[in-house]
Motif scaffolding. Structure first.
Motif, PDB file in Angstrom:
ATOM      1  N   ALA B  93       0.873  -1.380   0.067  1.00  0.00           N
ATOM      2  CA  ALA B  93      -0.079  -0.126  -0.090  1.00  0.00           C
ATOM      3  C   ALA B  93       0.797   1.693   0.024  1.00  0.00           C
ATOM      4  O   ALA B  93       1.931   1.180  -0.106  1.00  0.00           O
ATOM      5  CB  ALA B  93      -0.999  -0.429   1.344  1.00  0.00           C
ATOM      6  N   GLY B 115      -4.181   0.920  -1.211  1.00  0.00           N
ATOM      7  CA  GLY B 115      -5.365   1.889   0.396  1.00  0.00           C
ATOM      8  C   GLY B 115      -3.551   2.710   1.535  1.00  0.00           C
ATOM      9  O   GLY B 115      -2.969   2.105   1.047  1.00  0.00           O
ATOM     10  N   PHE B 121      -5.851  -2.270   4.078  1.00  0.00           N
ATOM     11  CA  PHE B 121      -6.475  -2.940   3.565  1.00  0.00           C
ATOM     12  C   PHE B 121      -7.039  -4.355   4.370  1.00  0.00           C
ATOM     13  O   PHE B 121      -7.843  -5.364   3.615  1.00  0.00           O
ATOM     14  CB  PHE B 121      -5.631  -3.303   2.300  1.00  0.00           C
ATOM     15  N   ASN B 125     -10.064  -1.780   2.972  1.00  0.00           N
ATOM     16  CA  ASN B 125     -10.500   0.425   3.027  1.00  0.00           C
ATOM     17  C   ASN B 125     -11.356   0.575   3.237  1.00  0.00           C
ATOM     18  O   ASN B 125     -11.230   2.366   4.430  1.00  0.00           O
ATOM     19  CB  ASN B 125      -9.746   0.176   1.509  1.00  0.00           C
ATOM     20  N   ASP B 211      -9.300  -6.926   2.128  1.00  0.00           N
ATOM     21  CA  ASP B 211      -9.200  -7.132   0.213  1.00  0.00           C
ATOM     22  C   ASP B 211      -8.253  -6.817  -0.179  1.00  0.00           C
ATOM     23  O   ASP B 211      -8.368  -7.090  -1.220  1.00  0.00           O
ATOM     24  CB  ASP B 211      -8.859  -5.064   0.083  1.00  0.00           C
TER      25      ASP B 211
END
Lengths: 245, 222
Positions: B93, B115, B121, B125, B211
């Motif tokens: 990220a 993110g 994440f 997010n 995520d």
């Protein structure tokens, strides 16, 4: 840059094992020893050194600048160069803070050059204040009057402080990628209220960079406390020159 | 030393990362260039989903101690491997780079995961952003960071040598949130101990892979 050292590390002799009696050192030796003690974060030794120099008739301003600020500048340079790390800088800052606590009331009594005034604070949603505290301390050491708003400051709190205190400089700090955009909220609000040009706006914090500073409309991004002090001095001098022109 | 996914050792992931094996390089079409702190989770997702065409190289997780070094390290890995793969995906990220990693990825023409950091994440997010107003006094640890707490928190902050600094670092925090990727009572206990050492309240929150899973699924399916 390595610290100037009366008793260089790595050159151990019997004398090194003896305790150094600060009060027996000459002024020059004591100041160098205080730089060492600050570097090593020795709070009590710094307090003792400050008291000795004051007793010897030094002005509080000279003790502040020649012993503490000069010592902390070495610490800052070695931090910038990757020789020292955050824990060592914090210990040094604690030692300097202890020395400044002795000097502050004396500075008020005896007077010292005033460079200007700064309002500083960490932005909303962010509780990180190590860098901000270092900047505040070094700015004070450089002769600025500093009003520290602490952490998690809303735009309203910044504006209120600016209007009440009328500082020369607003300093904003953020450690998080998620909170640094809030600096733009503050600057945009200053613009809306017609206040922006009344203040020098300096920003700092680990994830920031010069480009970000420019993009949000700050006057400058300061990567560390030493840069913040130098930048503040330059901008304040420029401001005074403009006023007197 | 090249370390195969079968022998994921946290200390090696922290200091050296995870090198590509010769076998990997022969089979993969897509290369994931990731933070060492995500190796276990990515390997687990690969295994669960049968994503054999995704190869994994991890950079040392301790780059997080110097976030400004991350963009150059990622760029070097991209340059080294891009000729051998159809596609590269960066599993970092923003990670404290202040947008510089995204900028570097744009310049290199590679995608990265969305993110601000892995805490975000893993939580998801959108969910993490929604918590920002109320949870900014939380200190987060993932499975990896619980296991490597001393290497990433305690020692770099000097708390092993100067415990008196603890409140300068953590005085404004109120709780430690352990974002659990896996259900491991031993990690739960260790995370509780981490919270106690930092003087913080403790909360365990099961996030799973958040995520990360859909992001890798998209890369795997593309």
């Amino acid at each position: 840059m390595q610290n100037a050292n009366l008793y260089p590390k790595g050159t151990a002799t019997m004398a090194d094992e003896d305790e150094i009696i600060l009060s027996e050192l000459s002024d020059d030796e004591l100041v160098l020893q205080m730089h060492d003690d600050l570097y090593d974060g020795l709070k009590e030794e710094i307090e003792e050194g400050v008291n000795i120099l004051i007793e010897r008739g030094w002005t509080p301003y000279d003790v502040l600048t020649k012993a503490l600020v000069a010592g902390m500048t070495i610490v800052g340079a070695d931090f910038r160069d990757g020789i020292l790390f955050v824990p060592e800088v914090l210990l040094a800052a604690n030692a300097m803070k202890a020395g400044m606590a002795i000097l502050k009331p004396l500075l008020v009594e005896t007077g010292a050059p005033r460079m200007g005034k700064m309002v500083i604070g960490t932005v909303k949603g962010d509780i990180h204040d190590i860098g901000k505290n270092l900047v505040a301390m070094m700015m004070e050491g450089a002769g600025f009057e500093v009003l520290d708003l602490g952490i998690n400051n809303s735009v309203e709190k910044y504006i209120e402080a600016l209007e009440a205190e009328k500082p020369d400089i607003l300093g904003m700090s953020a450690l998080l990628t998620t909170t640094m955009p809030y600096m733009k909220v503050v600057i945009d609000t200053m613009k809306e209220k017609g206040l922006r040009d009344d203040y020098i706006v300096l920003v700092g914090g680990a994830p920031l960079n010069e480009e970000f500073g420019r993009a949000i409309g700050a006057d400058a991004y300061c990567r560390d406390a030493a840069v913040a002090v130098e930048t503040a001095k330059q901008f304040v001098a420029r401001k005074h020159n403009q006023i007197s022109a | 030393m090249a370390l195969g996914p079968a022998t994921l050792d946290d200390e090696t992931l922290t200091e050296q990362g995870l090198a590509l094996t010769a076998q990997d390089m022969a089979s993969g079409r897509v290369l994931l260039i990731a933070c060492g702190a995500l190796a276990h989770e990515i390997v687990a997702l690969k295994r669960m989903n049968g994503w054999d065409h995704l190869d994994l190289q991890c950079l040392p997780a301790n780059l997080h101690l110097w976030p400004d070094r991350i963009p150059a390290a990622v760029a070097a890995a991209v340059t080294q491997h891009r000729a051998n793969y159809d596609r590269l995906f960066i599993v970092y990220a923003d990670c404290g780079t202040g947008g510089l990693l995204q900028e570097k990825c744009n310049e290199l023409g590679v995608e990265m995961i969305e993110g601000p950091h892995c805490y975000s994440f893993f939580e998801g997010n959108a969910a993490f952003a929604a918590l920002a107003e109320t949870e900014f006094t939380a200190f987060y640890l993932t499975d990896f960071l619980v296991r490597q707490f001393d290497a990433f928190v305690w020692r770099p902050m000097g708390l092993d040598r100067h415990p008196e600094l603890r409140d300068m670092y953590f005085g404004h925090y109120t709780k430690l949130v352990y974002q659990a990727q896996t259900d491991d009572p031993a990690l739960d206990a260790k995370a509780q101990d981490c919270a106690a050492r930092l003087g913080l309240a403790y909360e365990r929150r099961v996030t799973g892979y958040g995520d990360l899973a859909p992001a890798l699924a998209r890369v795997a399916g593309a």
